[in-house]
Design an enzyme around this catalytic site. Structure first.
Site, PDB file in Angstrom:
ATOM      1  N   VAL A   1     -10.924  16.404  57.361  1.00 34.83           N
ATOM      2  CA  VAL A   1     -11.223  16.361  58.791  1.00 34.83           C
ATOM      3  C   VAL A   1     -10.033  16.856  59.616  1.00 34.83           C
ATOM      4  O   VAL A   1     -10.168  17.731  60.472  1.00 34.83           O
ATOM      5  CB  VAL A   1     -11.601  14.935  59.227  1.00 34.83           C
ATOM      6  CG1 VAL A   1     -11.761  14.858  60.734  1.00 34.83           C
ATOM      7  CG2 VAL A   1     -12.885  14.491  58.539  1.00 34.83           C
TER       8      VAL A   1
ATOM      9  N   ARG B   1     -14.176  11.675  46.423  1.00 39.25           N
ATOM     10  CA  ARG B   1     -14.191  10.313  46.975  1.00 39.25           C
ATOM     11  C   ARG B   1     -15.597   9.735  46.970  1.00 39.25           C
ATOM     12  O   ARG B   1     -16.545  10.354  47.421  1.00 39.25           O
ATOM     13  CB  ARG B   1     -13.631  10.320  48.402  1.00 39.25           C
ATOM     14  CG  ARG B   1     -12.146  10.552  48.500  1.00 39.25           C
ATOM     15  CD  ARG B   1     -11.706  10.598  49.947  1.00 39.25           C
ATOM     16  NE  ARG B   1     -12.281  11.754  50.648  1.00 39.25           N
ATOM     17  CZ  ARG B   1     -12.180  11.946  51.952  1.00 39.25           C
ATOM     18  NH1 ARG B   1     -11.543  11.064  52.704  1.00 39.25           N
ATOM     19  NH2 ARG B   1     -12.699  13.023  52.505  1.00 39.25           N
TER      20      ARG B   1
ATOM     21  N   THR C   1     -13.871   7.061  61.361  1.00 36.90           N
ATOM     22  CA  THR C   1     -15.097   6.275  61.501  1.00 36.90           C
ATOM     23  C   THR C   1     -14.785   4.785  61.450  1.00 36.90           C
ATOM     24  O   THR C   1     -14.151   4.299  60.510  1.00 36.90           O
ATOM     25  CB  THR C   1     -16.086   6.612  60.372  1.00 36.90           C
ATOM     26  OG1 THR C   1     -16.384   8.009  60.423  1.00 36.90           O
ATOM     27  CG2 THR C   1     -17.371   5.809  60.526  1.00 36.90           C
TER      28      THR C   1
ATOM     29  N   THR D   1     -11.342   6.120  56.530  1.00 31.18           N
ATOM     30  CA  THR D   1     -11.652   4.688  56.658  1.00 31.18           C
ATOM     31  C   THR D   1     -12.646   4.332  55.565  1.00 31.18           C
ATOM     32  O   THR D   1     -13.864   4.348  55.791  1.00 31.18           O
ATOM     33  CB  THR D   1     -12.229   4.362  58.051  1.00 31.18           C
ATOM     34  OG1 THR D   1     -13.195   5.365  58.426  1.00 31.18           O
ATOM     35  CG2 THR D   1     -11.148   4.301  59.093  1.00 31.18           C
TER      36      THR D   1
ATOM     37  N   CYS E   1     -18.701   9.516  54.119  1.00 33.93           N
ATOM     38  CA  CYS E   1     -19.436   9.255  55.364  1.00 33.93           C
ATOM     39  C   CYS E   1     -20.732   8.498  55.114  1.00 33.93           C
ATOM     40  O   CYS E   1     -20.818   7.302  55.370  1.00 33.93           O
ATOM     41  CB  CYS E   1     -19.733  10.580  56.088  1.00 33.93           C
ATOM     42  SG  CYS E   1     -18.300  11.276  56.928  1.00 33.93           S
TER      43      CYS E   1
ATOM     44  N   ASP F   1       1.294  14.118  57.958  1.00 34.04           N
ATOM     45  CA  ASP F   1       0.657  13.383  56.873  1.00 34.04           C
ATOM     46  C   ASP F   1       1.750  12.706  56.050  1.00 34.04           C
ATOM     47  O   ASP F   1       2.824  13.269  55.855  1.00 34.04           O
ATOM     48  CB  ASP F   1      -0.163  14.319  55.975  1.00 34.04           C
ATOM     49  CG  ASP F   1      -1.196  13.573  55.143  1.00 34.04           C
ATOM     50  OD1 ASP F   1      -2.398  13.697  55.434  1.00 34.04           O
ATOM     51  OD2 ASP F   1      -0.804  12.850  54.185  1.00 34.04           O
TER      52      ASP F   1
END
Length: 439
Positions: free
Chosen positions: A22, A336, A125, A90, A265, A40
């Site tokens: 993202v 992930r 999120t 998240t 997501c 980062d």
């Protein structure tokens, strides 16, 4: 506030915290218009970006090597920015509760380096209330500044679809929100620099937070419905895709298909909604039920593999099963929350250790995350059951000769093809004698 004009004139910088699937596209997009600091904590990732390598494959090595983003793992560089975009992941914990550690950690880092007159925008999120009830107090504590007076905060949910080269950052309407009208207008103007599709101004931060978890929960529920149909149609000996093709001839059909639902997501966001709903005394019925169905699909597919091994008279314990694909979606290196691992774990219960092939997944990441070692498809032979789990282009383009070369020699009826993504024609393969199953 005049941050927007200062950004345009090069007097101020924008920072992006979290340079993954993202954050990186956002940073590169902004860098075409204004000065960007990309931060980062992962020093190895920063070095890769500096050397022109894009491990996410989202924008490619060429774009990374040409970008003017100033990459750093030094948090004090954030003091040079007046507009901060938080794009950290998240995830959820093992008990399916929200894991806010990354966004809390990012808030502490920003807070330590926050200066007066800044704006902080969260894209991660979260469930409604996190930005105002958790993040803002951290920013205030770490900085000694007061939100609404010394700095402003907004929320703009990320909507990037990893691996999607059509629905890109600039082509997706951007939801934005702020703690007040002044911050909302300023945040909107900044995002309008890179979002061609337009801006939707949410009435509050909580509305923007809710929109994100709800839009993915909606998709999750629709896919769960299709997965439930697939499980029932399997018992009825009906091809689910034939049913879907017929159903989709109606103008108001939604076009969903059964499948594994993982990733960062759709496989996660509904749990954020459920968590906050239950904290407020409401037990989710539809959202949680859909999530449970989708979470169980890996086991359902693995059980279908076992049944086919049995019906073809193979010794289950000694069977060689090869799984093509381990990332959570096609043509994307992101592993992930991959639900392919659920298939692997279920097969392990039958003492089957499948061979796993994926041209996109990172070998080291797959091993560290799941303890699996990826194989090279060129070394794959004598397979009893070939499982097409992810629709990578390399797998979709395989012809029957290539498939047959991977299988164990013998009658075709003993060669099992499990087509999770329905990449091939069932009748064609069955006419050739293959044992075929699709979701």
């Amino acid at each position: 506030m005049n941050i927007f004009n200062d950004l345009l004139e090069g007097k101020e910088n924008i920072s992006v915290i979290g340079l993954g699937y993202v954050g990186m596209p956002i940073a590169v997009a902004f860098a075409k218009k204004i000065n960007v600091i990309g931060f980062d904590l992962n020093e190895q990732k920063i070095e890769m970006y500096k050397s022109g390598v894009d491990p996410t494959n989202e924008i490619g090595n060429k774009a990374i090597s040409e970008t003017t983003v100033s990459f750093t793992s030094d948090e004090t560089r954030l003091k040079d920015s007046k507009f901060h975009v938080v794009a950290v992941p998240t995830p959820i914990n093992s008990d399916k509760t929200p894991n806010l550690s990354p966004v809390i950690g990012a808030s502490k880092i920003i807070g330590r380096n926050l200066t007066k007159g800044s704006i902080v925008v969260y894209e991660s999120t979260v469930y409604p209330g996190v930005t105002e009830d958790i993040c803002i107090p951290i920013l205030e504590k770490e900085s000694g500044l007061k939100c609404g007076i010394d700095f402003k905060v907004g929320y703009s949910p990320e909507r990037i679809n990893p691996g999607d080269k059509v629905h890109t950052l600039d082509s997706i309407i951007k939801i934005v929100s702020g703690v007040d009208s002044e911050s909302l207008d300023e945040i909107s103007k900044v995002y309008e620099l890179v979002i061609e599709a337009g801006i939707h101004k949410a009435s509050s931060i909580k509305v923007a937070e809710a929109a994100k978890v709800v839009e993915n929960s909606q998709r999750d529920i629709n896919i769960a419905f299709m997965n439930e149909l697939a499980m029932v149609f399997d018992r009825m000996d009906i091809n689910t895709n034939d049913v879907v093709a017929a159903m989709n001839t109606k103008w108001n059909a939604l076009g969903f298909h059964p499948g594994l639902v993982g990733g960062h997501c759709i496989g996660v966001d509904p749990y954020y909604f459920v968590y906050e709903a239950e904290r407020l005394g409401y037990h989710s019925q539809i959202v949680l039920s859909g999530r449970k169905i989708n979470d169980n699909m890996g086991e359902f597919i693995a059980d279908a593999i076992i049944k086919k091994l049995i019906t073809t008279n193979k010794v289950v314990k000694n069977a060689k099963v090869a799984i093509l694909g381990v990332t959570f979606k096609e043509n994307c290196p992101d592993t992930r929350n991959s639900k392919v691992i659920d298939i692997v774990d279920r097969l392990n219960e039958y003492e089957i250790n499948p061979v796993i092939v994926d041209p996109y997944a990172d070998q080291k990441e797959a091993y560290n995350e799941y303890g699996i070692e990826l194989a090279d498809i060129n070394n794959l032979t004598d397979v009893d059951c070939l499982v097409f789990a992810v629709a990578h282009n390399e797998f979709k383009s395989m012809d029957l000769d290539e498939i047959d070369n991977l299988m164990k020699e013998g009658p075709n009826q003993e060669k099992i093809i499990v087509d999770v993504k329905s990449l091939f024609n069932q009748k064609e393969l069955e006419n050739l004698g293959y044992t075929y199953w699709s979701l």
